[in-house]
Design an enzyme around this catalytic site. Structure first.
Site, PDB file in Angstrom:
ATOM      1  N   ASP A 294     -34.577-109.876  15.550  1.00  0.00           N
ATOM      2  CA  ASP A 294     -34.580-110.377  16.914  1.00  0.00           C
ATOM      3  C   ASP A 294     -35.930-111.018  17.249  1.00  0.00           C
ATOM      4  O   ASP A 294     -36.986-110.454  16.916  1.00  0.00           O
ATOM      5  CB  ASP A 294     -34.299-109.208  17.872  1.00  0.00           C
ATOM      6  CG  ASP A 294     -34.275-109.622  19.323  1.00  0.00           C
ATOM      7  OD1 ASP A 294     -33.396-110.400  19.706  1.00  0.00           O
ATOM      8  OD2 ASP A 294     -35.165-109.163  20.074  1.00  0.00           O
TER       9      ASP A 294
ATOM     10  N   GLU B 121     -33.941-114.699  13.974  1.00  0.00           N
ATOM     11  CA  GLU B 121     -33.739-115.432  15.220  1.00  0.00           C
ATOM     12  C   GLU B 121     -35.055-116.179  15.427  1.00  0.00           C
ATOM     13  O   GLU B 121     -36.053-115.586  15.850  1.00  0.00           O
ATOM     14  CB  GLU B 121     -33.466-114.488  16.392  1.00  0.00           C
ATOM     15  CG  GLU B 121     -33.201-115.247  17.676  1.00  0.00           C
ATOM     16  CD  GLU B 121     -33.023-114.322  18.882  1.00  0.00           C
ATOM     17  OE1 GLU B 121     -32.276-114.693  19.803  1.00  0.00           O
ATOM     18  OE2 GLU B 121     -33.639-113.239  18.908  1.00  0.00           O
TER      19      GLU B 121
END
Length: 696
Positions: free
Chosen positions: A340, A376
């Site tokens: 993330d 990401e």
């Protein structure tokens, strides 16, 4: 209590069959007390041994199930970056399991009058979860990782609870749990769908924010980690330490059925927030080591929008992350990770540096470098959008793919050039640095944003239920509601929406790269226009198994099967746009509606919204066979995002004598017509539709 010196490494609470070694790192602590809990009573044991800034001790006869925490003594000096406070019971950063939730009490967790310079000396132990000693022993049997090649991977992004909580085929006592995800009913759905890898939204132990709890909401998504080694206790049938065994059993079962398990991990920030946030773990252990601080040391540098960022310049933070990753691979047998806000992990100073220490450590690590690594590739800080800039070992969530495909199908102008790159693996992003098409994880929707059904039903976000007056969530959705905002019973609108969903899914599955399907999109799941349902642990987010779009499910299954059956849709090398083998045809060719090859000028025409893509199955280099030839059928993909019907002339005989229709997204039965079309003939593409043909 009898305590032996023990060892500084490994960190955490490690049971060896006769007792447990406890070790906690803190460079700034003056003393550390180990707190053991039994029947509500707290017993404190001083860890008097300290080596290499690790306070440690060995307790014989202390074993699995023991609940514990730490109290760390040291300076309360925010101006120097330190916030030690022995009144706060702290979780072990290396805890393998955590039991209980925080009981929020402003008198304990908040600063009086909001003044960060004042230490709150209220004892937090009655309100804190407990770390738990666990057993490292588990019968893996003959478990083997599936090791699905990157090019063959089809990812299914799913939430453990959301997928299982209302499933009628899962026993009620297993719904919402790891065991539920490994149940026969869940396995059957995944197998019929045809995906290869399940990417679990965060399962590291996380905290429900005080603000959300006060509003009657919860941190449903789980991007609020506090335990990087501990499976979240809320997803277990019992949270008393058995969650580790249950998680491992889930992985073992999914592996037996051929599925990989990927974890969405949040190493960029923790649940402790900014200078006004609670002291739960890292902040009270060694604040200046664990967090990026501003120059005045009082405040936190925030690249994540959550209040803090972990300090990737600290060797001890890097060690924590690498130890965590290795633990999940070696001890829990997971097959890879999605990181993330991964740009935050590359920030050594201020700018994002793709050659930072974190990526160097990943590259040389003999364990972590061999599993799937997905970034990401952005954060919310300056210069944080880094799509295409990660090292060769990594794949990336391709945000440019998402944006291009959404723009194309909502009918934007000047989209053909961008679509050409995205359909073919984004060589403009990944082709110059030794990377391959599978560096691109293609997605149209993900957990963050509209579901597929909402993408074609709403122009604007509708997040009022989140308690922020609809200010949260991105306003840039690139969505089109097909003529009405939200629910509609107009047959023309509902028909167009169904066609648009099929267009998006077809584009996704027939693009080069790794497709990622948001769990629930295959059945038409809606969140009622909420594009930021992070706090909706309710029917907004849970799968609605009673109202499944069976036609969409069947379509998705056939589409995934088509991709998996044909290597021409999942090449391991970029197209070269030339003849590859002897006198054969080009590996790829592009055609306009008039049936002639597209020129350079055609790609930049603002008003053009139709194109044909021919994928030559006789020109597929296969690195697995040292560049030898792999053959497949040849396909022609036609796409029309115009609001009008387009008549498309098929390529001449030099490309194929005839074509057989495989798929029409505008048809009531999209698959199976098998209509035969001669070369040079004309086919009709309905408004906003796709057709796929194979060479006869």
């Amino acid at each position: 209590m009898n305590i032996w010196p023990g060892s500084p490494y490994p960190l955490g609470a490690i049971f060896d069959g006769a007792g447990t070694n406890f070790s906690l790192f803190s460079e700034s602590a003056e003393g550390v007390e180990l707190c053991l809990f039994e029947d509500g009573e707290e017993r404190r044991v001083e860890l008097s041994e300290a080596d290499a800034y690790c306070f440690h001790g060995y307790l014989p006869n202390v074993g699995p199930g023991t609940r514990y925490g730490y109290r760390v003594h040291g300076p309360w000096d925010p101006a120097a970056g330190q916030r030690h406070n022995a009144a706060k019971l702290l979780l072990d950063p290396y805890a393998r399991a955590i039991s209980g939730d925080i009981r929020w009490n402003p008198a304990v967790y908040g600063y009086e009058f909001g003044e960060p310079e004042r230490a709150n000396h209220s004892d937090s132990a009655p309100f804190m979860p407990r770390s738990i000693v666990t057993s490292p022993y588990f019968d893996w049997g003959d478990d083997r990782p599936p090791r699905v090649p990157l090019a063959d991977t089809v990812i299914y992004e799913v939430h453990v609870k959301g997928f299982t909580h209302t499933h009628p085929g899962i026993p009620e006592e297993l719904r919402g749990t790891y065991a539920g995800l490994a149940s026969p009913a869940a396995i059957e759905w995944l197998k019929k769908l045809g995906v290869t890898s399940v990417e679990l939204m965060p399962v590291h132990h996380f905290v429900h924010d005080e603000r959300l709890v006060r509003l009657g909401l919860q941190n449903y998504w789980g991007y609020n980690s506090i335990g990087y080694f501990a499976p979240h206790g809320g997803y277990a049938t019992s949270a008393a330490g058995s969650q580790v065994q249950e998680f491992k059993a889930m992985v073992r079962t999914l592996h037996e059925e051929g599925f990989e398990v990927l974890l969405d991990v949040v190493y960029n920030h923790t649940a402790e927030g900014n200078h006004l946030g609670p002291t739960l773990c890292f902040k009270g252990i060694d604040n200046a080591s664990y967090y990026r601080l501003e120059e005045d040391r009082r405040y936190y540098r925030d690249y994540t929008g959550t209040g803090n960022s972990l300090n990737m310049r600290s060797p001890h933070v890097l060690q924590l992350i690498m130890d965590s990753l290795r633990y999940w691979v070696e001890e829990c047998h997971v097959d890879g990770f999605r990181f993330d806000l991964a740009a935050t992990l590359a920030r050594e100073l201020h700018d994002v540096d793709r050659l930072s220490a974190f990526f160097d450590l990943i590259q040389q690590d003999p364990v972590v470098s061999r599993v799937k690594l997905i970034a990401e590739p952005w954060d919310v800080g300056e210069g944080g959008y880094q799509v295409g800039n990660f090292p060769p070992l990594w794949s990336e969530w391709n945000g440019k793919y998402r944006d291009a495909v959404r723009d194309y199908w909502r009918g934007n102008e000047s989209t053909l050039g961008e679509m050409g790159y995205r359909l073919t693996g984004s060589s403009d992003l990944y082709g110059q640095t030794g990377r391959r098409p599978f560096a691109s994880v293609n997605f149209v929707t993900c957990h963050d944003g509209f579901t597929l059904a909402d993408l074609v039903s709403y122009n604007d976000k509708h997040n009022e239920a989140n308690g922020e007056e609809n200010r949260d969530g991105s306003p840039d959705n690139r969505a089109w509601n097909c003529g009405a905002e939200g629910f509609s019973d107009d047959p023309a609108i509902t028909s167009l929406r169904r066609r648009q969903q099929r267009n998006f899914l077809t584009t996704l599955m027939l693009s080069q790269g790794i497709p990622m399907l948001l769990g629930g999109d295959e059945m038409g799941r809606t969140q009622g226009g909420n594009n930021n349902a992070y706090c909706q642990d309710n029917e907004v987010s849970w799968f609605d198994w009673e109202n499944i779009d069976d036609q969409l499910v069947a379509f998705t299954r056939e589409l995934v099967a088509l991709r998996r059956a044909h290597p021409v849709f999942r090449r391991r090398r970029f197209f070269q746009g030339r003849v590859l083998y002897g006198e054969g045809a080009y590996d790829i060719a592009w055609f306009g509606p008039d049936g002639t090859p597209m020129s350079g000028d055609d790609w930049s025409k603002a008003h053009e919204r139709s194109l044909g893509m021919l994928l030559n199955g006789d020109a597929i280099p296969d690195p697995g066979s040292r560049g030898e030839r792999v053959t497949d059928e040849t396909f022609l993909v036609l796409a029309n995002s115009e609001a009008e019907v387009v008549r498309f002339r098929l390529p001449p005989k030099s490309w194929a004598p005839a074509w057989v229709q495989v798929l029409d997204t505008a048809a009531q039965k999209p698959f199976g017509s098998a209509q035969r079309r001669v070369a040079g003939g004309t086919v009709v593409l309905e408004a906003r539709s796709m057709k796929v043909f194979r060479k006869a």
